[in-house]
Enzyme design. Structure first.
Site, PDB file in Angstrom:
ATOM      1  N   GLU A   1      97.597  45.752  36.033  1.00  0.00           N
ATOM      2  CA  GLU A   1      96.340  45.342  35.408  1.00  0.00           C
ATOM      3  C   GLU A   1      95.654  46.613  34.932  1.00  0.00           C
ATOM      4  O   GLU A   1      95.497  47.555  35.716  1.00  0.00           O
ATOM      5  CB  GLU A   1      95.411  44.705  36.448  1.00  0.00           C
ATOM      6  CG  GLU A   1      95.430  43.211  36.508  1.00  0.00           C
ATOM      7  CD  GLU A   1      94.393  42.712  37.508  1.00  0.00           C
ATOM      8  OE1 GLU A   1      93.629  41.830  37.133  1.00  0.00           O
ATOM      9  OE2 GLU A   1      94.356  43.182  38.653  1.00  0.00           O
TER      10      GLU A   1
ATOM     11  N   GLU B   1      83.271  41.437  33.029  1.00  0.00           N
ATOM     12  CA  GLU B   1      83.582  41.013  34.388  1.00  0.00           C
ATOM     13  C   GLU B   1      82.321  41.089  35.225  1.00  0.00           C
ATOM     14  O   GLU B   1      81.558  42.050  35.116  1.00  0.00           O
ATOM     15  CB  GLU B   1      84.649  41.908  35.021  1.00  0.00           C
ATOM     16  CG  GLU B   1      86.024  41.673  34.462  1.00  0.00           C
ATOM     17  CD  GLU B   1      87.117  42.132  35.414  1.00  0.00           C
ATOM     18  OE1 GLU B   1      88.204  41.559  35.362  1.00  0.00           O
ATOM     19  OE2 GLU B   1      86.879  43.063  36.197  1.00  0.00           O
TER      20      GLU B   1
END
Ligand SMILES: *[C@@H]1O[C@H](CO)[C@@H](O)[C@H](O)[C@H]1NC(C)=O
Length: 219
Positions: A118, A205
């Site tokens: 990621e 996020e």
């Protein structure tokens, strides 16, 4: 995707109506989050996930644009960008009003398992995850300097990423061009083996009961 878009429009109309008639704080807190999902929208790839806490409303808008509003969310990721982008430049602009624990980041996964990685190229942040290790290096690109971190992590994503790599911009910004190739070169020159991205989105996020809003447009 047309059905999903209609649903998103319908939901935002409903929540707009609720907000107009009810006490605003309560209306937002009780409102349903829009459905999570990922896929293609008008030639762009979008990804929206949340852990079910609080209220997170995501909407695909025209072309590369999306908007997201969140309240009391413990964890969500929302963004739009490209599938199989190669190591291209990503140019974006927009408005971003974060809560105390949110960040704006280029985000995605690499193509290949073992390890699937990621990646984060963080453009603006209020709070960095506590689990990043010591600084590994830095890269000067895109009109600024980014510090590089990694963390080992068993994420909840279906692919089961077990490594995260971060470039964190010192001169925070909302808008500009990110040259993926320069970040990949920097990461790999540190001995990391970061394969090409499977997708790369310009994402918001949120963490820890945060609240805020953003409208971001990817070119
Ligand atoms: C990204 O932009 C830089 C600066 O304009 C350019 O030199 C480079 O070739 C671009 N990369 C790609 C993959 O187009």
């Amino acid at each position: 995707m047309i059905a999903l878009k209609s649903l998103l429009v319908a939901l935002s109309t409903i929540s707009g109506a609720l907000a107009a008639t009810a006490e605003p704080e309560l209306a937002v807190r009780q409102g349903p989050s829009t459905p999570t999902g990922s896929g293609n929208h008008e030639g762009f790839y979008y990804y929206f996930w949340n852990d079910g806490s609080g209220s997170v409303n995501y909407a695909n808008e025209d072309g590369g644009q999306y908007s997201v509003q969140w309240k009391d969310s413990n964890s969500f990721t929302a963004g739009k960008g490209y599938e199989n982008p190669g190591l291209r430049n990503i140019t974006y602009s927009g408005s971003y009003t974060p809560g105390p624990r949110d960040h704006l980041t280029i985000y995605g996964h690499t193509q290949i398992r073992n390890p699937i990685v990621e990646f984060y190229i963080i453009e603006d942040y209020k709070y960095l995850l506590g689990n990043v290790g010591p600084k590994q290096g830095s890269v000067t690109t895109d009109g600024g300097t980014y510090d590089i971190y990694t963390s080992s992590y068993q994420s909840g994503i279906p692919e089961g990423a077990n490594l995260q790599v971060y470039s964190v911009r010192r001169e925070k910004r909302v808008g500009g061009t990110v040259n993926l190739a320069n970040h990949w070169d920097a990461w790999n020159s540190l001995g990391l083996r970061i394969e090409y991205p499977r997708y790369a989105i310009v994402a918001v996020e949120g963490w820890s009961s945060s609240a805020g809003s953003a409208t971001i447009k990817v070119e």
